[in-house]
Each structure stands twice: as C-alpha cells, then as structure tokens.
Design a protein around this motif. Sequence first.
Motif, PDB file in Angstrom:
ATOM      1  N   ARG A 219      21.938  76.725  39.884  1.00  0.00           N
ATOM      2  CA  ARG A 219      22.533  77.266  41.098  1.00  0.00           C
ATOM      3  C   ARG A 219      24.008  76.896  41.130  1.00  0.00           C
ATOM      4  NH1 ARG A 219      18.026  74.702  42.987  1.00  0.00           N
ATOM      5  NH2 ARG A 219      19.282  73.054  43.956  1.00  0.00           N
ATOM      6  N   ARG A 220      24.839  77.811  41.553  1.00  0.00           N
ATOM      7  CA  ARG A 220      26.265  77.519  41.719  1.00  0.00           C
ATOM      8  C   ARG A 220      26.608  77.525  43.203  1.00  0.00           C
ATOM      9  NH1 ARG A 220      26.504  82.986  40.330  1.00  0.00           N
ATOM     10  NH2 ARG A 220      26.871  82.727  38.106  1.00  0.00           N
ATOM     11  N   MET A 221      27.538  76.692  43.592  1.00  0.00           N
ATOM     12  CA  MET A 221      27.971  76.626  44.995  1.00  0.00           C
ATOM     13  C   MET A 221      29.381  76.048  45.022  1.00  0.00           C
ATOM     14  SD  MET A 221      25.391  73.526  45.857  1.00  0.00           S
ATOM     15  CE  MET A 221      24.293  74.197  44.592  1.00  0.00           C
ATOM     16  N   PRO A 222      30.144  76.361  46.045  1.00  0.00           N
ATOM     17  CA  PRO A 222      31.502  75.812  46.127  1.00  0.00           C
ATOM     18  C   PRO A 222      31.468  74.334  46.490  1.00  0.00           C
ATOM     19  CG  PRO A 222      31.026  77.143  48.054  1.00  0.00           C
ATOM     20  CD  PRO A 222      29.861  77.322  47.122  1.00  0.00           C
ATOM     21  N   ARG A 223      32.371  73.582  45.886  1.00  0.00           N
ATOM     22  CA  ARG A 223      32.524  72.162  46.220  1.00  0.00           C
ATOM     23  C   ARG A 223      33.756  72.020  47.102  1.00  0.00           C
ATOM     24  NH1 ARG A 223      32.881  67.681  41.542  1.00  0.00           N
ATOM     25  NH2 ARG A 223      30.623  68.071  41.509  1.00  0.00           N
TER      26      ARG A 223
END
Length: 238
Positions: A219-223
Amino acid sequence: MTDASMTRPIRVLVVEDDPIAAEAHALYVQRLDGFELAGSAATGSDALAILRGQREPAGGVVDLVLLDMNLPDLHGLDIIRRIRGSGSSVDIIAITAVRELGVVRSAISSGIVQYLIKPFTYSAFSEKLGNYRQFRENLQAQASSTTQSEVDNALAALRPASQGSLPKGLSEETLRAVVSFLSSASEPVSAVEAASALELSRVTARRYLEHLADSGSARRMPRYGTRGRPELEYTWNR
C-alpha cells in the motif's frame, strides 16, 4: 468428475503456524476469483484432522492445501506423506521459506503441484493459484480418457510464466530483495529508506515499490510532516 465440482469454487485449506502469514494467505485466497477459504490450521496435526474429517459431498471438502513446510509439530514432507498414505488425492502447494534443493525435490516427488518460496508478492501468489486453477479446469474438461496433447496442455498451465512478466528494467532478484525488506519492516518505509537499506538508487527503489503497490502487494500513502510536498511511504499488504 461431477458438474458441481467443476463449477463450485476451489476450497482451500491454509496450513501455516505464523498467525500474520496465515491471515495474509487467507486474505489472498479470498481475493481470488474461483477460490474459497475452507479453513486454517496452525499445526500439521490439525491439518490432518481436518482432512480426515471431510465427507463428500458435504460443504467441508478441501480441494487444495497451502502447506508451510516448517510447522511446530511435523515437517511438511511428513504431512504430505501422511496425506498420500491415507489415500487422499487433495492437491498441495508448498508455501515456505525452505530453499534446500533436497526438500524441493522430495516435495515435488511427493506430488505437490506448485512450490512458492517466501517472501512473495500477491501477484506471484495470484499467478501460482491462477495457473493451478487453469490446470484443474483443463483436466476436468476431459472425458474419462484423454490424449497426449490434452495432458500436455493441462501440465503446461503449471509451468512458470515466461521471463518478461515484470515491467522492463525490473529484475526478479532485486524484486525479491525489496519484497524481503518491505515485508519484514515494522513500519512504513519510503523510497529513500529502502534505497539506503538495499544499496539502490532512490529512483530504482521507488520503481520497485511502485510496482508492488500497483500489483496490490503493498500500500502507498503520503507521509506528512516533512518539508515540501508529502513523500510517499509504503507498507507490505499483510
């Protein structure tokens, strides 16, 4: 083979003692079209008890076992021998971190249909089970007797996909390293962190992480909390 057995979902028993891995494999099964989770077992004894208790045509029938080779009570090879010794023809896919050639050869000679080495991506899992489903459907489509070409076509479904299934520029060896790093990480990682740990360029690490995210294995998500625009971080899809 009855019409019902050809049209119903393939029922899968997950045999895995690590609870996180067992949950992940169960979720993977439930995401696949044409498959249904029959249950899970954390030991070889539990798996054998489940298989001994199945009575066709009851709904508890198991068609496929996803078998870890290292279990707390029995080795996978011993479980396979006991399954075959009982007269069961249930299909078995070994899912394991064991890479020793002797174990692989023994598993193959005992009649497993696939061997999947941990850690792996969801896409690799999906491909293996998809190939198995095609193999099963090819055999079930035959009459009571068959021909050489029909047998060859059924077995061909189990062969690994040809090289080139990865996007251009990606290698299986580097992908395995990224998968191993990401799947063992205790918290989300960025491309910079993966690049540093694996001695890759940031651009290269990001390409592999994006591939895993696109395939559904991560899963990708903004940090947030960093200067400038948010950096992406990636988590293994357990």
